[in-house]
Motif scaffolding. Structure first.
Motif, PDB file in Angstrom:
ATOM      1  N   THR A   1       0.422  -3.828  14.169  1.00  0.00           N
ATOM      2  CA  THR A   1       1.127  -2.777  14.898  1.00  0.00           C
ATOM      3  C   THR A   1       2.630  -2.899  14.724  1.00  0.00           C
ATOM      4  OG1 THR A   1      -0.645  -2.635  16.538  1.00  0.00           O
ATOM      5  CG2 THR A   1       1.509  -1.760  17.178  1.00  0.00           C
ATOM      6  N   SER A   2       3.154  -4.094  14.934  1.00  0.00           N
ATOM      7  CA  SER A   2       4.592  -4.288  14.829  1.00  0.00           C
ATOM      8  C   SER A   2       5.069  -4.196  13.386  1.00  0.00           C
ATOM      9  CB  SER A   2       4.973  -5.650  15.430  1.00  0.00           C
ATOM     10  OG  SER A   2       6.356  -5.742  15.637  1.00  0.00           O
ATOM     11  N   PHE A   3       4.234  -4.613  12.447  1.00  0.00           N
ATOM     12  CA  PHE A   3       4.591  -4.557  11.031  1.00  0.00           C
ATOM     13  C   PHE A   3       4.781  -3.111  10.576  1.00  0.00           C
ATOM     14  CE2 PHE A   3       3.641  -5.610   6.446  1.00  0.00           C
ATOM     15  CZ  PHE A   3       4.655  -6.538   6.293  1.00  0.00           C
ATOM     16  N   ALA A   4       4.040  -2.190  11.175  1.00  0.00           N
ATOM     17  CA  ALA A   4       4.132  -0.778  10.805  1.00  0.00           C
ATOM     18  C   ALA A   4       5.209  -0.030  11.581  1.00  0.00           C
ATOM     19  CB  ALA A   4       2.785  -0.093  11.024  1.00  0.00           C
ATOM     20  N   LEU A   5       5.703  -0.603  12.677  1.00  0.00           N
ATOM     21  CA  LEU A   5       6.615   0.126  13.555  1.00  0.00           C
ATOM     22  C   LEU A   5       7.933   0.455  12.876  1.00  0.00           C
ATOM     23  CD1 LEU A   5       7.450   1.285  16.282  1.00  0.00           C
ATOM     24  CD2 LEU A   5       8.048  -1.022  17.016  1.00  0.00           C
ATOM     25  N   THR A   6       8.521  -0.514  12.175  1.00  0.00           N
ATOM     26  CA  THR A   6       9.826  -0.278  11.561  1.00  0.00           C
ATOM     27  C   THR A   6       9.755   0.841  10.537  1.00  0.00           C
ATOM     28  OG1 THR A   6      10.444  -2.589  11.885  1.00  0.00           O
ATOM     29  CG2 THR A   6      11.702  -1.345  10.261  1.00  0.00           C
ATOM     30  N   GLY A   7       8.734   0.793   9.669  1.00  0.00           N
ATOM     31  CA  GLY A   7       8.602   1.824   8.650  1.00  0.00           C
ATOM     32  C   GLY A   7       8.362   3.196   9.236  1.00  0.00           C
ATOM     33  N   SER A   8       7.563   3.285  10.281  1.00  0.00           N
ATOM     34  CA  SER A   8       7.306   4.576  10.925  1.00  0.00           C
ATOM     35  C   SER A   8       8.581   5.115  11.565  1.00  0.00           C
ATOM     36  CB  SER A   8       6.209   4.418  11.985  1.00  0.00           C
ATOM     37  OG  SER A   8       5.034   3.896  11.426  1.00  0.00           O
TER      38      SER A   8
ATOM     39  N   ARG B   1      12.764  -4.077  -0.461  1.00  0.00           N
ATOM     40  CA  ARG B   1      12.178  -4.357  -1.768  1.00  0.00           C
ATOM     41  C   ARG B   1      11.000  -3.449  -2.084  1.00  0.00           C
ATOM     42  NH1 ARG B   1      11.526 -10.953  -1.112  1.00  0.00           N
ATOM     43  NH2 ARG B   1      13.686 -11.411  -0.520  1.00  0.00           N
ATOM     44  N   THR B   2      10.189  -3.171  -1.097  1.00  0.00           N
ATOM     45  CA  THR B   2       8.921  -2.489  -1.351  1.00  0.00           C
ATOM     46  C   THR B   2       8.907  -1.040  -0.896  1.00  0.00           C
ATOM     47  OG1 THR B   2       7.969  -3.097   0.801  1.00  0.00           O
ATOM     48  CG2 THR B   2       7.741  -4.698  -0.993  1.00  0.00           C
ATOM     49  N   GLY B   3       9.846  -0.630  -0.047  1.00  0.00           N
ATOM     50  CA  GLY B   3       9.721   0.649   0.625  1.00  0.00           C
ATOM     51  C   GLY B   3       8.814   0.510   1.842  1.00  0.00           C
ATOM     52  N   HIS B   4       8.718   1.561   2.623  1.00  0.00           N
ATOM     53  CA  HIS B   4       7.991   1.474   3.886  1.00  0.00           C
ATOM     54  C   HIS B   4       6.494   1.720   3.759  1.00  0.00           C
ATOM     55  CE1 HIS B   4      11.592   0.964   6.229  1.00  0.00           C
ATOM     56  NE2 HIS B   4      12.126   2.070   5.743  1.00  0.00           N
ATOM     57  N   ARG B   5       6.073   2.510   2.767  1.00  0.00           N
ATOM     58  CA  ARG B   5       4.667   2.902   2.712  1.00  0.00           C
ATOM     59  C   ARG B   5       3.709   1.714   2.646  1.00  0.00           C
ATOM     60  NH1 ARG B   5       2.395   6.913  -1.834  1.00  0.00           N
ATOM     61  NH2 ARG B   5       3.667   8.416  -0.691  1.00  0.00           N
ATOM     62  N   PRO B   6       3.887   0.759   1.716  1.00  0.00           N
ATOM     63  CA  PRO B   6       2.910  -0.338   1.653  1.00  0.00           C
ATOM     64  C   PRO B   6       2.873  -1.179   2.920  1.00  0.00           C
ATOM     65  CG  PRO B   6       4.767  -0.772   0.194  1.00  0.00           C
ATOM     66  CD  PRO B   6       4.892   0.644   0.646  1.00  0.00           C
ATOM     67  N   LEU B   7       3.999  -1.273   3.624  1.00  0.00           N
ATOM     68  CA  LEU B   7       4.038  -2.078   4.840  1.00  0.00           C
ATOM     69  C   LEU B   7       3.290  -1.385   5.977  1.00  0.00           C
ATOM     70  CD1 LEU B   7       7.759  -3.238   4.671  1.00  0.00           C
ATOM     71  CD2 LEU B   7       5.740  -4.323   3.696  1.00  0.00           C
ATOM     72  N   VAL B   8       3.471  -0.074   6.103  1.00  0.00           N
ATOM     73  CA  VAL B   8       2.762   0.656   7.151  1.00  0.00           C
ATOM     74  C   VAL B   8       1.253   0.633   6.890  1.00  0.00           C
ATOM     75  CG1 VAL B   8       2.471   2.897   8.280  1.00  0.00           C
ATOM     76  CG2 VAL B   8       4.753   2.125   7.637  1.00  0.00           C
ATOM     77  N   VAL B   9       0.864   0.865   5.640  1.00  0.00           N
ATOM     78  CA  VAL B   9      -0.558   0.855   5.301  1.00  0.00           C
ATOM     79  C   VAL B   9      -1.159  -0.520   5.573  1.00  0.00           C
ATOM     80  CG1 VAL B   9      -2.224   1.060   3.415  1.00  0.00           C
ATOM     81  CG2 VAL B   9      -0.364   2.718   3.618  1.00  0.00           C
ATOM     82  N   THR B  10      -0.465  -1.570   5.131  1.00  0.00           N
ATOM     83  CA  THR B  10      -0.967  -2.932   5.340  1.00  0.00           C
ATOM     84  C   THR B  10      -1.106  -3.247   6.822  1.00  0.00           C
ATOM     85  OG1 THR B  10       0.032  -3.670   3.271  1.00  0.00           O
ATOM     86  CG2 THR B  10      -0.541  -5.370   4.880  1.00  0.00           C
ATOM     87  N   GLY B  11      -0.113  -2.879   7.596  1.00  0.00           N
ATOM     88  CA  GLY B  11      -0.162  -3.152   9.028  1.00  0.00           C
ATOM     89  C   GLY B  11      -1.329  -2.466   9.707  1.00  0.00           C
ATOM     90  N   MET B  12      -1.565  -1.220   9.349  1.00  0.00           N
ATOM     91  CA  MET B  12      -2.659  -0.484   9.981  1.00  0.00           C
ATOM     92  C   MET B  12      -4.028  -1.026   9.554  1.00  0.00           C
ATOM     93  SD  MET B  12      -1.252   1.652  12.077  1.00  0.00           S
ATOM     94  CE  MET B  12      -0.425   0.091  12.408  1.00  0.00           C
ATOM     95  N   LEU B  13      -4.156  -1.460   8.317  1.00  0.00           N
ATOM     96  CA  LEU B  13      -5.418  -2.064   7.876  1.00  0.00           C
ATOM     97  C   LEU B  13      -5.672  -3.387   8.594  1.00  0.00           C
ATOM     98  CD1 LEU B  13      -5.354  -1.308   4.039  1.00  0.00           C
ATOM     99  CD2 LEU B  13      -6.734  -0.188   5.802  1.00  0.00           C
ATOM    100  N   LEU B  14      -4.615  -4.167   8.805  1.00  0.00           N
ATOM    101  CA  LEU B  14      -4.762  -5.417   9.554  1.00  0.00           C
ATOM    102  C   LEU B  14      -5.199  -5.142  10.989  1.00  0.00           C
ATOM    103  CD1 LEU B  14      -1.689  -7.540   8.398  1.00  0.00           C
ATOM    104  CD2 LEU B  14      -4.103  -8.152   8.131  1.00  0.00           C
ATOM    105  N   GLY B  15      -4.556  -4.138  11.626  1.00  0.00           N
ATOM    106  CA  GLY B  15      -4.936  -3.783  12.990  1.00  0.00           C
ATOM    107  C   GLY B  15      -6.383  -3.338  13.079  1.00  0.00           C
ATOM    108  N   SER B  16      -6.813  -2.532  12.117  1.00  0.00           N
ATOM    109  CA  SER B  16      -8.195  -2.068  12.114  1.00  0.00           C
ATOM    110  C   SER B  16      -9.164  -3.229  11.955  1.00  0.00           C
ATOM    111  CB  SER B  16      -8.396  -1.053  10.985  1.00  0.00           C
ATOM    112  OG  SER B  16      -9.715  -0.572  10.967  1.00  0.00           O
ATOM    113  N   ALA B  17      -8.852  -4.145  11.040  1.00  0.00           N
ATOM    114  CA  ALA B  17      -9.720  -5.306  10.839  1.00  0.00           C
ATOM    115  C   ALA B  17      -9.795  -6.161  12.104  1.00  0.00           C
ATOM    116  CB  ALA B  17      -9.213  -6.137   9.663  1.00  0.00           C
ATOM    117  N   GLY B  18      -8.660  -6.280  12.818  1.00  0.00           N
ATOM    118  CA  GLY B  18      -8.638  -7.087  14.027  1.00  0.00           C
ATOM    119  C   GLY B  18      -9.538  -6.541  15.117  1.00  0.00           C
ATOM    120  N   LEU B  19      -9.386  -5.263  15.430  1.00  0.00           N
ATOM    121  CA  LEU B  19     -10.206  -4.691  16.505  1.00  0.00           C
ATOM    122  C   LEU B  19     -11.668  -4.562  16.090  1.00  0.00           C
ATOM    123  CD1 LEU B  19      -7.988  -2.039  18.302  1.00  0.00           C
ATOM    124  CD2 LEU B  19      -8.083  -4.514  18.529  1.00  0.00           C
TER     125      LEU B  19
END
Length: 467
Positions: free
Chosen positions: A382-389, A338-356
């Motif tokens: 991390t896992s949310f971004a893996l599929t799109g990458s 539905r969304t394409g991979h870009r927003p999912l990879v970006v969201t996943g990496m921002l979540l990971g950054s906020a976590g650490l």
């Protein structure tokens, strides 16, 4: 025997309907599960292994990093061998090597022997992983089916990652750390049988020779990088040996690039890296593996050495981080349509950054409850971004270089893992206090995630777009 004259299969196709049957996916994922399980299951076991085999902190790092070093260094060779000799044949060879090496790890009586057996496991993993993605690309040719297959492949990493600390803690506290490796034996046998029965044979490319000089340069660069990061905490970042190693690492990397520019049949054609999607997604994979596996390794040592938890309780403490990976890849695989991979990879990496970043800001010795949300955010992101990458790299490569593209992506990821573990251990060894080194490592990991998010904005195509 291979006959000249173009791509050929090594025997008649006995696949049970590739593209429609889930059997090829199950077979391939079984091998990938075994490889990723060995990355995470060892984290809660290495303190116990270190005590029993009288290994130093640097020795513990090498028990973990020896595997990822060979894994990363030989992935491009595994991909090239798969393209040349057939991906199924190389995949099955890797399963056999990995299974036998796991038995050697379980039988080890010294730290040196264990490190050597872990190196052999890394060789097996380097043959398994490039073939796994290439076989999925072969078995599921339609974009929708392939996206689902890649999503499930990624979720298998999540399941293995989440099972690893708990399974490792349970085995260590019940039957002993050796069963952390013996558990691979039945998995390897099942994987081999499933693959031979249900996965179609792959075409060969006998016209594609291996570029050994480039491969040796890559191995040297990865080994030197890992050694420098492993030893820096003990010797000091400005020690002559460390500076010399860093210089030789850069020289080896430059030698690899030069060789690939001059070679008639390079192991990694540099024209592939001109694709912004391929090179950018590979860099994203390096960054999120660096952050996530660095966190898992240092957090495991923190819970056991600083807080005095048992291996099993450490596995339970890490479970929130790795449990989130169990469904994040599947979720991202479904949302991507539905969304394409870009927003999912970006969201996943921002979540990971906020976590650490949240862990780094939590204080010297925070209550465990304050660490749950940061660990969950890092694992999910991390896992949310893996599929799109993964899909970005594989879609950018020609089908004839599927094994090479898979190897490139997984090489960068494993270099990231090795660097994250090595740097994390060195920061713990060199800091004034254990929590100080841990918080610094988390801050560096948060920066890596944030850098990956920025890269995704420019390198991962929009839905229906091309880089």
């Amino acid at each position: 025997m291979v006959r000249a004259g173009g791509p050929q299969a090594d025997r008649p196709d006995r696949s049970a309907g590739p593209g429609r049957s889930p059997a090829p996916l199950l077979a391939v994922c079984a091998g990938y599960f075994m490889v990723i399980l060995d990355v995470t299951v060892i984290n809660v076991a290495v303190p116990v292994v270190g005590r029993e085999l009288s290994a130093s902190l640097t020795g513990i790092q090498w028990i973990t990093d020896g595997y990822t070093l060979v894994f990363a260094g030989l992935l491009l060779t595994g991909g090239a061998l798969g393209d040349r000799l057939g991906n199924r044949r190389i995949f099955c060879t890797g399963v056999v090597v990995f299974t036998v090496a796991s038995a050697g790890c379980g039988l080890a009586r010294s730290a040196g022997f264990l490190v050597a057996a872990r190196l052999c496991e890394g060789l097996g993993a380097a043959l398994i992983v490039p073939g796994s993605l290439a076989l999925l690309q072969q078995a599921y040719p339609s974009p929708a089916a392939r996206s689902r297959a890649f999503g499930l492949w990624g979720s298998m990493a999540g399941i293995a990652a989440s099972a690893g600390p708990l399974l490792g803690g349970l085995l260590v506290t019940t039957v002993g750390w050796r069963w952390v490796f013996f558990i691979n034996l039945p998995v390897g046998c099942v994987c081999l049988l499933l693959t031979l029965r249900h996965v179609a044979v792959s075409d060969r490319r006998p016209d594609r020779p291996l570029d050994w000089p480039a491969q040796c340069a890559l191995i040297a660069a990865v080994a030197l990088l890992t050694a420098v990061l492993n030893e820096a905490g003990r010797r000091g970042w400005t020690a002559p040996l460390i500076l010399t190693g860093a210089g030789l690492c850069l020289l080896a990397a430059a030698g690899f690039v030069l060789r690939e520019r001059l070679a008639r049949t390079p192991v990694l054609p540099l024209r592939l890296l001109r694709s912004r999607s391929m090179s950018g997604a590979a860099a994203i994979g390096l960054l999120f593996n660096f952050a996530f596996y660095g966190m898992i390794f240092t957090a495991s040592l923190y819970f056991q050495h600083h807080r005095g938890l048992t291996a099993l309780r450490t596995g339970l403490a890490l479970f929130p981080a790795v449990a989130m990976t169990m469904f994040a890849s599947v979720l991202s695989g479904r949302l991507a349509r539905r969304t394409g991979h870009r927003p999912l990879v970006v969201t996943g990496m921002l979540l990971g950054s906020a976590g650490l970043a949240g862990w780094a800001a939590a204080g010297q010795d925070p209550d465990y409850v304050l660490l749950v949300a940061p660990m969950m955010a890092a694992g999910f992101g991390t896992s949310f971004a893996l599929t799109g990458s993964t899909a970005t790299v594989m879609s950018a490569a020609p089908d004839t270089y599927a094994g090479t593209a898979s190897a490139l992506f997984n090489t960068t990821r494993q270099i990231g893992s090795a660097a994250g573990v090595a740097l994390g251990g060195s920061l713990l060894a060199g800091a004034a206090t254990f929590p100080t080194g841990l918080r610094l490592g988390m801050a560096i990991g948060a920066t890596a995630y944030l850098t990956a998010a920025a890269l995704a904005l420019f390198c991962v195509p929009r839905k229906g777009g091309h880089a």
